[in-house]
Design an enzyme around this catalytic site. Structure first.
Site, PDB file in Angstrom:
ATOM      1  N   GLY A 258       0.742  -1.256   0.000  1.00 57.67           N
ATOM      2  CA  GLY A 258       0.000   0.000   0.000  1.00 57.67           C
ATOM      3  C   GLY A 258       0.770   1.303   0.000  1.00 57.67           C
ATOM      4  O   GLY A 258       0.132   2.360   0.003  1.00 57.67           O
TER       5      GLY A 258
ATOM      6  N   GLY B 192       2.606   2.498  -2.473  1.00 57.14           N
ATOM      7  CA  GLY B 192       2.812   2.974  -3.839  1.00 57.14           C
ATOM      8  C   GLY B 192       1.940   4.181  -4.171  1.00 57.14           C
ATOM      9  O   GLY B 192       0.846   4.350  -3.620  1.00 57.14           O
TER      10      GLY B 192
ATOM     11  N   CYS C 196      -1.429   3.169  -5.414  1.00 61.52           N
ATOM     12  CA  CYS C 196      -2.049   2.071  -4.658  1.00 61.52           C
ATOM     13  C   CYS C 196      -3.265   2.546  -3.879  1.00 61.52           C
ATOM     14  O   CYS C 196      -3.234   3.620  -3.286  1.00 61.52           O
ATOM     15  CB  CYS C 196      -1.090   1.513  -3.615  1.00 61.52           C
ATOM     16  SG  CYS C 196       0.394   0.855  -4.311  1.00 61.52           S
TER      17      CYS C 196
ATOM     18  N   GLY D 167       6.323   3.925  -2.816  1.00 64.39           N
ATOM     19  CA  GLY D 167       6.292   5.073  -1.910  1.00 64.39           C
ATOM     20  C   GLY D 167       7.529   5.957  -1.969  1.00 64.39           C
ATOM     21  O   GLY D 167       7.649   6.909  -1.200  1.00 64.39           O
TER      22      GLY D 167
ATOM     23  N   ARG E 112      -0.269   3.539 -14.331  1.00 67.88           N
ATOM     24  CA  ARG E 112      -1.417   2.911 -13.666  1.00 67.88           C
ATOM     25  C   ARG E 112      -0.965   1.789 -12.739  1.00 67.88           C
ATOM     26  O   ARG E 112       0.036   1.116 -12.978  1.00 67.88           O
ATOM     27  CB  ARG E 112      -2.407   2.368 -14.695  1.00 67.88           C
ATOM     28  CG  ARG E 112      -1.871   1.211 -15.508  1.00 67.88           C
ATOM     29  CD  ARG E 112      -2.866   0.802 -16.577  1.00 67.88           C
ATOM     30  NE  ARG E 112      -2.456  -0.402 -17.275  1.00 67.88           N
ATOM     31  CZ  ARG E 112      -3.031  -0.848 -18.380  1.00 67.88           C
ATOM     32  NH1 ARG E 112      -4.035  -0.192 -18.932  1.00 67.88           N
ATOM     33  NH2 ARG E 112      -2.631  -1.957 -18.952  1.00 67.88           N
ATOM     34  N   GLY E 113      -1.741   1.580 -11.669  1.00 68.37           N
ATOM     35  CA  GLY E 113      -1.481   0.483 -10.750  1.00 68.37           C
ATOM     36  C   GLY E 113      -1.753  -0.837 -11.438  1.00 68.37           C
ATOM     37  O   GLY E 113      -2.646  -0.914 -12.286  1.00 68.37           O
ATOM     38  N   MET E 114      -0.997  -1.876 -11.075  1.00 68.62           N
ATOM     39  CA  MET E 114      -1.251  -3.200 -11.654  1.00 68.62           C
ATOM     40  C   MET E 114      -2.544  -3.771 -11.083  1.00 68.62           C
ATOM     41  O   MET E 114      -3.066  -4.767 -11.582  1.00 68.62           O
ATOM     42  CB  MET E 114      -0.080  -4.134 -11.389  1.00 68.62           C
ATOM     43  CG  MET E 114       1.183  -3.728 -12.141  1.00 68.62           C
ATOM     44  SD  MET E 114       0.998  -3.796 -13.936  1.00 68.62           S
ATOM     45  CE  MET E 114       1.384  -5.522 -14.236  1.00 68.62           C
TER      46      MET E 114
ATOM     47  N   ARG F 244      -2.409 -11.226  -9.591  1.00 66.09           N
ATOM     48  CA  ARG F 244      -1.531 -10.610  -8.597  1.00 66.09           C
ATOM     49  C   ARG F 244      -2.338 -10.105  -7.401  1.00 66.09           C
ATOM     50  O   ARG F 244      -1.840  -9.994  -6.299  1.00 66.09           O
ATOM     51  CB  ARG F 244      -0.815  -9.463  -9.309  1.00 66.09           C
ATOM     52  CG  ARG F 244       0.081  -8.620  -8.498  1.00 66.09           C
ATOM     53  CD  ARG F 244       0.960  -7.819  -9.455  1.00 66.09           C
ATOM     54  NE  ARG F 244       1.616  -6.705  -8.821  1.00 66.09           N
ATOM     55  CZ  ARG F 244       2.661  -6.082  -9.334  1.00 66.09           C
ATOM     56  NH1 ARG F 244       3.157  -6.460 -10.481  1.00 66.09           N
ATOM     57  NH2 ARG F 244       3.207  -5.068  -8.720  1.00 66.09           N
TER      58      ARG F 244
HETATM   59  P1  XMP Z   1       5.509   3.845  -6.580  1.00 66.24           P
HETATM   60  O1  XMP Z   1       5.238   4.596  -5.314  1.00 66.24           O
HETATM   61  O2  XMP Z   1       6.947   3.771  -6.915  1.00 66.24           O
HETATM   62  O3  XMP Z   1       5.005   2.349  -6.281  1.00 66.24           O
HETATM   63  O4  XMP Z   1       4.687   4.393  -7.710  1.00 66.24           O
HETATM   64  C1  XMP Z   1       5.208   1.286  -7.167  1.00 66.24           C
HETATM   65  C2  XMP Z   1       4.803  -0.010  -6.490  1.00 66.24           C
HETATM   66  O5  XMP Z   1       3.408  -0.004  -6.199  1.00 66.24           O
HETATM   67  C3  XMP Z   1       2.921  -1.347  -6.149  1.00 66.24           C
HETATM   68  N1  XMP Z   1       1.722  -1.420  -6.986  1.00 66.24           N
HETATM   69  C4  XMP Z   1       0.466  -1.432  -6.505  1.00 66.24           C
HETATM   70  N2  XMP Z   1       0.005  -1.492  -5.236  1.00 66.24           N
HETATM   71  N3  XMP Z   1      -2.208  -1.426  -6.067  1.00 66.24           N
HETATM   72  C5  XMP Z   1      -1.357  -1.497  -5.022  1.00 66.24           C
HETATM   73  O6  XMP Z   1      -1.789  -1.541  -3.879  1.00 66.24           O
HETATM   74  C6  XMP Z   1      -1.806  -1.377  -7.373  1.00 66.24           C
HETATM   75  O7  XMP Z   1      -2.607  -1.288  -8.294  1.00 66.24           O
HETATM   76  C7  XMP Z   1      -0.405  -1.395  -7.589  1.00 66.24           C
HETATM   77  N4  XMP Z   1       0.356  -1.379  -8.736  1.00 66.24           N
HETATM   78  C8  XMP Z   1       1.638  -1.407  -8.304  1.00 66.24           C
HETATM   79  C9  XMP Z   1       4.020  -2.229  -6.662  1.00 66.24           C
HETATM   80  O8  XMP Z   1       4.588  -2.875  -5.548  1.00 66.24           O
HETATM   81  C10 XMP Z   1       4.960  -1.241  -7.347  1.00 66.24           C
HETATM   82  O9  XMP Z   1       6.285  -1.708  -7.427  1.00 66.24           O
END
Ligand code: XMP
Length: 508
Positions: free
Chosen positions: A325, A327, A330, A365, A410-412, A425
């Site tokens: 959480g 990210g 996230c 983060g 975008r978040g995965m 995932r």
């Molecule tokens: P940053 O802060 O560098 O974070 O943009 C990248 C990391 O965020 C995670 N990640 C997610 N976590 N929902 C989440 O809760 C998502 O959709 C998601 N997409 C990525 C992942 O660990 C990545 O390396």
């Protein structure tokens, strides 16, 4: 306070990067002399402890090439076909070599059309190939100028430069310092771009290219040290999906077969990335990979507890990804109500990692170089998504909105990314029609930030400054010398520029 004193004192509060600052220490170390090398496993060393995230808006081959060239590592995401992912890894591993020990060879009876097809299928960026017989004996060199559609019906043996006219060097002549031997040859043979290495029986043992040797010489003149494997190729990682079939089982043959194909291309690290790494399925997947590939570096996660680290380490992982959480895209903490602010999570997990002899990757983060400095007082490397997603090397188009340039990030766990393949995932199936998939990430934009070289230069420079302030000449000393203090809200405000109007200058 030392890490143990500080985090014991704050045991009932979860803290993250901006909640603390590091005390400066007496220093005899100049930032430019600090060494930022890290080890993620006995087989994987980086000269810059930064890894680009396995996300479909962050890491494909161009990002992975640029990351390794700067000393870090890129993890190619898996929201693509398996075939495409293998091609992407091959592109990174073939990008630049000192001595190419196992060059791609062609048989004399193939047609130029076959060669064109291989280039297309594998995504090779070169078109000159040594020609060898069944025993590996050198017959000639197929020059790039004849590997053209208009010659597609010609046979290789007719189109190649014959053995007598091909420049070679013997294996004995490159013992000691192969790069220096090749450099000498190219200096003495201006206009020649390829040099083949043969043994006393004229069997092919390798290939040097002029552009690789020139690039290596350039690298040695700067202080950027690329991350390379034993064969001098850039390092590359890839994430794999441990998704289940409808009856809840992992298809072992397919899973291991795919990783085997990646390993055949030279993969250095496989990442088994899930939102909840402390779960049975992930443990089972790691055990399968470890059993099949004894020496492959396994990165696994994500966890935020000591028990999670122990679980993944016992299954066979080398490097544990920490972060639930934090990210920038996230929403896991909001949607699922779980997760631990990142600095506390790093403290708890790194203590367990020392016990189990595994490494910790601080994932998510990180928004500025100061966060990297703080993360590395505990972790062995950091993983960044958002910080790199605006770079030219990240996948995706540049969009212009109101005169400003952006790239998609975008978040995965966002709905669109999960539809494209990453649903497993987050413990969902993209075929799952019975219930609504709960997104744990958002779709966003990042302002275009120029080249990765310039972004990493800034981040590495910030890390080295931090190490200089702590008097640490390497990352082990950085951990030992870190002293933490809690920052008040007023202290946080004071930490950023304030009470001025900032004048922006051109960044790139
Ligand atoms: P940053 O802060 O560098 O974070 O943009 C990248 C990391 O965020 C995670 N990640 C997610 N976590 N929902 C989440 O809760 C998502 O959709 C998601 N997409 C990525 C992942 O660990 C990545 O390396």
């Amino acid at each position: 306070k030392t890490a143990d004193e500080f985090f014991r004192l704050h045991a009932d509060t979860a803290l993250t990067y901006d909640d603390v600052t590091l005390a400066t220490r007496h220093s005899a170390v100049l930032p430019r002399n600090t060494i930022t090398e890290t080890e993620l496993s006995p087989n994987l060393h980086l000269s810059l402890p930064i890894i680009s995230a396995d996300m479909d808006t962050v890491t494909e081959a161009p990002m992975a090439i640029a990351m390794a060239t700067n000393g870090g590592l890129g993890l190619i995401h898996y929201n693509m076909t398996e075939r495409e992912q293998i091609k992407q890894v091959a592109r990174v591993k073939n990008n630049i070599h000192g001595l190419i020990q196992d060059p791609i060879k062609i048989g004399p009876d193939a047609y130029i059309a076959d060669v064109l097809e291989i280039i297309e299928e594998k995504g090779y960026k070169f078109s000159t190939f040594p020609v060898v017989d069944d025993q590996g004996k050198l017959l000639g060199l197929l020059p790039g100028r004849v590997v053209k559609q208009r010659y597609r019906d010609r046979r290789v043996i007719e189109a190649m430069t014959p053995r007598a006219d091909v420049y070679t060097i013997s294996t004995a002549d490159i013992e000691g310092d192969p790069i220096a031997a090749a450099d000498k040859f190219f200096n003495e043979h201006l206009g020649i771009h390829k040099l083949l290495v043969v043994d006393p029986n004229d069997r092919l043992h390798g290939l040097f290219t002029l552009s690789d040797i020139e690039r290596i010489n350039d690298e040695q003149r700067t202080n950027v040290k690329p991350a390379r494997d034993r064969e001098f190729r850039l390092v590359c990682g890839a994430a794999v999906s441990a998704s289940r079939t409808n009856d809840g089982e992992l298809d072992r043959d397919r899973f291991i077969g795919h990783i085997g194909a990646l390993v055949d291309e030279g993969l250095d690290a496989v990442a088994i990335s899930t939102a909840h790494g402390h779960s049975e399925g992930v443990g089972q997947a790691i055990r399968m990979v470890r059993e099949a590939f004894a020496d492959l570096t396994i990165i696994a996660g994500n966890v935020t507890s000591a028990e999670g680290v122990a679980f993944l380490a016992e299954a066979g992982a080398n490097t544990i990804k920490v972060g639930q959480g934090p990210g920038s895209i996230c929403t896991t903490r909001i949607v699922a109500g779980v997760g631990i602010p990142q600095l506390t999570a790093l403290y708890v997990t790194t203590r367990a990692a020392t016990k189990y002899g595994v490494k910790i990757l601080a994932d998510g983060g990180i928004t500025k170089s100061g966060d990297i400095v703080k993360a590395l007082t505990l972790a062995d490397a950091v993983m960044c998504g958002g910080l790199l997603a605006g770079c030219r090397e990240a996948p995706g188009q540049i969009l212009e909105i109101d005169g400003k340039l952006y790239k998609q990030y975008r978040g995965m766990g966002s709905l669109e990314a999960m539809k494209a393949g990453s649903a497993a995932r987050y413990g969902h199936s993209k075929q799952d029609k019975n219930r609504k998939i709960a997104a744990e990430g958002i779709e966003a934009l990042k302002e275009v930030s120029g080249s990765l070289d310039s972004v990493l230069n800034q981040l590495a420079g910030g890390l080295q400054s931090g190490m200089g302030y702590l008097g640490a000449s390497n990352l082990a000393e950085h951990k030992e010398r870190a002293r933490y203090i809690r920052v008040s809200p007023a202290g946080q405000r004071e930490s950023s520029p304030h009470d001025v109007i900032e004048v922006k200058t051109n960044k790139d």
